[in-house]
Design a protein around this motif. Structure first.
Motif, PDB file in Angstrom:
ATOM      1  N   HIS A 125       1.010  -1.021  -0.349  1.00 21.67           N
ATOM      2  CA  HIS A 125      -0.033   0.134  -0.142  1.00 21.67           C
ATOM      3  C   HIS A 125       1.261   1.397   0.277  1.00 21.67           C
ATOM      4  O   HIS A 125       1.852   1.407   0.972  1.00 21.67           O
ATOM      5  N   ILE A 126       0.679   2.291  -0.815  1.00 22.41           N
ATOM      6  CA  ILE A 126       1.413   3.384  -0.696  1.00 22.41           C
ATOM      7  C   ILE A 126       0.780   4.695  -0.305  1.00 22.41           C
ATOM      8  O   ILE A 126      -0.690   5.208  -0.674  1.00 22.41           O
ATOM      9  N   SER A 127       1.339   5.270   0.501  1.00 22.62           N
ATOM     10  CA  SER A 127       0.609   6.223   1.208  1.00 22.62           C
ATOM     11  C   SER A 127       0.996   7.802   0.380  1.00 22.62           C
ATOM     12  O   SER A 127       1.390   7.738  -0.501  1.00 22.62           O
ATOM     13  N   ASP A 128       0.228   8.513   0.808  1.00 22.63           N
ATOM     14  CA  ASP A 128      -0.791   9.767  -0.260  1.00 22.63           C
ATOM     15  C   ASP A 128       0.687  11.023   0.247  1.00 22.63           C
ATOM     16  O   ASP A 128       0.711  10.738   1.668  1.00 22.63           O
ATOM     17  N   ARG A 129       1.394  11.366   0.028  1.00 25.34           N
ATOM     18  CA  ARG A 129       2.140  12.300  -0.474  1.00 25.34           C
ATOM     19  C   ARG A 129       1.977  13.559  -1.038  1.00 25.34           C
ATOM     20  O   ARG A 129       1.388  13.464  -2.333  1.00 25.34           O
ATOM     21  N   VAL A 130       2.264  14.147  -1.345  1.00 25.16           N
ATOM     22  CA  VAL A 130       2.392  16.060  -2.018  1.00 25.16           C
ATOM     23  C   VAL A 130       3.475  15.900  -2.183  1.00 25.16           C
ATOM     24  O   VAL A 130       4.346  16.285  -1.866  1.00 25.16           O
ATOM     25  N   TYR A 131       2.978  16.103  -3.814  1.00 31.00           N
ATOM     26  CA  TYR A 131       4.786  16.959  -4.969  1.00 31.00           C
ATOM     27  C   TYR A 131       3.597  17.516  -5.520  1.00 31.00           C
ATOM     28  O   TYR A 131       3.059  17.466  -5.707  1.00 31.00           O
ATOM     29  N   SER A 132       4.298  18.258  -6.334  1.00 33.06           N
ATOM     30  CA  SER A 132       4.553  19.434  -6.957  1.00 33.06           C
ATOM     31  C   SER A 132       5.204  18.803  -8.474  1.00 33.06           C
ATOM     32  O   SER A 132       4.569  19.747  -9.427  1.00 33.06           O
ATOM     33  N   ASN A 133       5.710  17.983  -9.208  1.00 33.68           N
ATOM     34  CA  ASN A 133       6.558  17.778 -10.090  1.00 33.68           C
ATOM     35  C   ASN A 133       7.561  19.094 -10.453  1.00 33.68           C
ATOM     36  O   ASN A 133       7.553  18.944 -11.704  1.00 33.68           O
ATOM     37  N   GLN A 134       7.637  19.812 -10.149  1.00 36.80           N
ATOM     38  CA  GLN A 134       8.942  21.031 -10.098  1.00 36.80           C
ATOM     39  C   GLN A 134      10.217  21.033  -9.666  1.00 36.80           C
ATOM     40  O   GLN A 134      10.633  19.345  -9.238  1.00 36.80           O
ATOM     41  N   THR A 135      10.883  21.151 -10.936  1.00 39.40           N
ATOM     42  CA  THR A 135      12.325  21.730 -10.274  1.00 39.40           C
ATOM     43  C   THR A 135      12.278  22.842  -9.509  1.00 39.40           C
ATOM     44  O   THR A 135      12.837  23.140  -9.934  1.00 39.40           O
ATOM     45  N   TYR A 136      13.253  22.948  -8.554  1.00 43.46           N
ATOM     46  CA  TYR A 136      13.860  24.678  -7.922  1.00 43.46           C
ATOM     47  C   TYR A 136      15.206  24.183  -7.245  1.00 43.46           C
ATOM     48  O   TYR A 136      16.283  23.377  -7.234  1.00 43.46           O
ATOM     49  N   ILE A 137      15.376  25.537  -7.983  1.00 38.18           N
ATOM     50  CA  ILE A 137      16.927  26.210  -7.815  1.00 38.18           C
ATOM     51  C   ILE A 137      16.626  26.934  -6.489  1.00 38.18           C
ATOM     52  O   ILE A 137      16.642  27.738  -6.976  1.00 38.18           O
ATOM     53  N   LEU A 138      17.845  26.664  -5.630  1.00 45.38           N
ATOM     54  CA  LEU A 138      17.785  27.532  -4.540  1.00 45.38           C
ATOM     55  C   LEU A 138      19.455  28.134  -4.420  1.00 45.38           C
ATOM     56  O   LEU A 138      20.809  26.969  -4.195  1.00 45.38           O
ATOM     57  N   ASN A 139      19.687  28.686  -3.703  1.00 48.28           N
ATOM     58  CA  ASN A 139      20.797  29.748  -2.888  1.00 48.28           C
ATOM     59  C   ASN A 139      20.599  29.324  -1.981  1.00 48.28           C
ATOM     60  O   ASN A 139      20.666  28.601  -1.320  1.00 48.28           O
ATOM     61  N   HIS A 140      22.310  29.465  -0.992  1.00 53.60           N
ATOM     62  CA  HIS A 140      22.766  29.035   0.039  1.00 53.60           C
ATOM     63  C   HIS A 140      21.408  29.237   1.141  1.00 53.60           C
ATOM     64  O   HIS A 140      20.615  28.173   1.681  1.00 53.60           O
ATOM     65  N   GLU A 141      20.829  30.705   1.450  1.00 58.52           N
ATOM     66  CA  GLU A 141      20.251  30.803   2.289  1.00 58.52           C
ATOM     67  C   GLU A 141      18.518  30.408   1.919  1.00 58.52           C
ATOM     68  O   GLU A 141      17.868  29.761   3.433  1.00 58.52           O
ATOM     69  N   GLU A 142      18.151  30.414   1.262  1.00 57.48           N
ATOM     70  CA  GLU A 142      16.506  29.458  -0.053  1.00 57.48           C
ATOM     71  C   GLU A 142      16.951  28.087   0.930  1.00 57.48           C
ATOM     72  O   GLU A 142      15.847  27.481   1.419  1.00 57.48           O
ATOM     73  N   ALA A 143      17.838  27.277   0.755  1.00 57.18           N
ATOM     74  CA  ALA A 143      18.111  26.011   1.046  1.00 57.18           C
ATOM     75  C   ALA A 143      18.044  25.626   2.371  1.00 57.18           C
ATOM     76  O   ALA A 143      17.140  24.812   3.039  1.00 57.18           O
ATOM     77  N   LEU A 144      18.456  26.802   2.952  1.00 54.18           N
ATOM     78  CA  LEU A 144      18.074  26.320   4.782  1.00 54.18           C
ATOM     79  C   LEU A 144      17.234  26.823   5.312  1.00 54.18           C
ATOM     80  O   LEU A 144      16.159  26.178   5.862  1.00 54.18           O
ATOM     81  N   VAL A 145      16.224  27.550   4.496  1.00 54.14           N
ATOM     82  CA  VAL A 145      15.047  27.942   4.772  1.00 54.14           C
ATOM     83  C   VAL A 145      13.959  26.939   4.505  1.00 54.14           C
ATOM     84  O   VAL A 145      13.627  26.904   5.219  1.00 54.14           O
ATOM     85  N   HIS A 146      14.391  26.190   3.445  1.00 57.07           N
ATOM     86  CA  HIS A 146      13.802  25.217   3.223  1.00 57.07           C
ATOM     87  C   HIS A 146      14.129  24.407   4.270  1.00 57.07           C
ATOM     88  O   HIS A 146      12.747  23.021   4.296  1.00 57.07           O
ATOM     89  N   PHE A 147      15.072  23.446   4.548  1.00 50.79           N
ATOM     90  CA  PHE A 147      15.551  23.036   5.410  1.00 50.79           C
ATOM     91  C   PHE A 147      15.150  22.491   6.624  1.00 50.79           C
ATOM     92  O   PHE A 147      13.670  22.056   7.007  1.00 50.79           O
ATOM     93  N   TYR A 148      15.058  23.744   7.132  1.00 51.53           N
ATOM     94  CA  TYR A 148      14.545  23.938   8.177  1.00 51.53           C
ATOM     95  C   TYR A 148      12.796  24.124   9.074  1.00 51.53           C
ATOM     96  O   TYR A 148      12.631  24.121   9.386  1.00 51.53           O
ATOM     97  N   SER A 149      12.607  24.507   7.637  1.00 50.95           N
ATOM     98  CA  SER A 149      10.705  24.732   7.435  1.00 50.95           C
ATOM     99  C   SER A 149      10.058  23.229   6.642  1.00 50.95           C
ATOM    100  O   SER A 149       8.843  23.405   7.086  1.00 50.95           O
ATOM    101  N   LYS A 150      11.231  22.008   6.434  1.00 53.24           N
ATOM    102  CA  LYS A 150      10.474  21.040   6.477  1.00 53.24           C
ATOM    103  C   LYS A 150       9.947  21.578   4.832  1.00 53.24           C
ATOM    104  O   LYS A 150       8.450  20.577   5.047  1.00 53.24           O
ATOM    105  N   ASP A 151      10.553  22.500   4.401  1.00 53.52           N
ATOM    106  CA  ASP A 151       9.642  22.778   2.540  1.00 53.52           C
ATOM    107  C   ASP A 151      10.041  21.493   1.472  1.00 53.52           C
ATOM    108  O   ASP A 151      11.664  22.112   1.477  1.00 53.52           O
ATOM    109  N   LYS A 152       9.983  20.783   1.412  1.00 51.70           N
ATOM    110  CA  LYS A 152      10.532  20.215   0.113  1.00 51.70           C
ATOM    111  C   LYS A 152      11.753  19.558   0.070  1.00 51.70           C
ATOM    112  O   LYS A 152      12.559  18.773  -1.010  1.00 51.70           O
TER     113      LYS A 152
END
Length: 329
Positions: A125-152
């Motif tokens: 059984h596969i659990s439902d997860r949310v994903y956008s099928n998009q590609t995101y290019i992040l600089n240093h600050e953006e990546a840290l914000v995404h990481f600490y906010s658990k955003d993708k």
């Protein structure tokens, strides 16, 4: 060589063939597979040897049982790929996972490349997860914000490719003293130095859900002391890693700390012998000292409005009694 896939192996004979085969079919990418048998007592060692004898791009090492962190470190010592990834031996890769990730990573000179994943239980059984099928290019600050906010960007290492030179330059390795939080601490150290991060927001990795929630909870109970210590070590490493970062990164790193502090309190709430532990009191004190952030982000920290107010103003002992009553309900 593009990628070194490092796989710690411990008693996963039921899943190991499927895991390795899912990597061998990866197309349009050069890779090696490094199997580190961590003292398995089932047929996993012989499975590893069979594959290593059959395929030139598979290496196998047998070590005494030392835990996945040591196994990963041993694999990294011999890795030759431009990028490194760590795969669990009971999981699988989608056929184009490595190609999609390495293509985007090389195009944008990424230090870290991330993907999404799907969860599959032992019945398929596969659990439902949310994903956008998009590609995101992040600089240093953006990546840290995404990481600490658990955003993708997720805490697990197996959703990522790490540039090997980044790991070498900054002496980033797995900590074998940890029983909990190994992956997230490894990621904190790596993202501290990553200048460009790429996210392929597709479910390219298949995570196998094994066992039941009761057994998982019992594991935390059995090792509560180390769980608390490891969690506090993660907090220390987080705080040290963001000293020179922007205010927005510091804010989200603090939300990250508050979230995991709240999860810890929930886990120990049912253990009254820890309610007066000085470490628990210190965690509650920290949360009260950061009341303004908690008030702003209480939902992100896993709290209701009422829970946020109670944690902010109730004495420690009374608050833990309240959490215990919620856990028992």
């Amino acid at each position: 060589m593009d990628i070194s896939v490092i796989i710690p192996v411990y008693n996963t004979e039921k899943y190991l063939l499927s895991c390795i085969d899912s990597i061998l079919v990866q197309a349009n990418v050069s890779f090696e597979i490094i199997l580190v048998d961590d003292g398995s007592s089932d047929s996993s060692p012989s499975i590893c040897d069979t594959y290593a004898n059959k395929y030139d791009n598979i290496k196998v090492f047998h070590i005494k049982n030392s835990g996945p962190a040591t196994a990963r470190n041993e694999g990294f010592k011999v890795a030759k790929g431009e990028y490194i990834t760590f795969t669990d031996s009971d999981d699988r890769m989608e056929p184009l996972m490595l190609y999609k990730m390495i293509s985007a990573g090389k195009k944008h000179h990424a230090d870290i490349i991330c993907c999404n994943y799907k969860e599959v239980d032992e019945e398929g059984h596969i659990s439902d997860r949310v994903y956008s099928n998009q590609t995101y290019i992040l600089n240093h600050e953006e990546a840290l914000v995404h990481f600490y906010s658990k955003d993708k960007i997720f805490s697990q290492c197996w959703t990522k490719l790490f540039k090997r030179q980044l790991l070498l330059d900054h002496h980033i390795e797995n900590d074998p003293t940890l029983r909990f939080d190994e992956d997230i601490i490894y990621n904190i150290k790596a993202f501290r130095y990553a200048q460009t991060t790429v996210i392929i927001d597709e479910p390219l990795y298949e995570y196998t859900l094994r066992g039941n929630s009761l057994a998982h909870g019992e594991y935390y109970i059995k090792h509560t002391n180390q769980y608390i210590d490891d969690s506090l070590k993660r907090v220390q490493i987080t705080q040290e890693s963001v000293i020179d970062e922007s205010d927005i990164v510091k804010e989200w790193s603090n939300v990250h700390i508050l979230l995991y502090h709240n999860q810890l309190l929930g886990r120990v709430a049912g253990l009254p012998e820890y309610h007066s532990d000085k470490r628990i009191k210190g965690i509650l004190k920290y949360m009260r000292q950061n009341r303004s952030t908690l008030n702003k982000y209480y939902k992100r920290c896993g709290l209701s409005r009422t829970g946020m107010l109670l944690i902010s103003y109730l004495p420690s002992r009374l608050y833990m009694m309240y959490r215990k009553s919620k856990t028992s309900a």
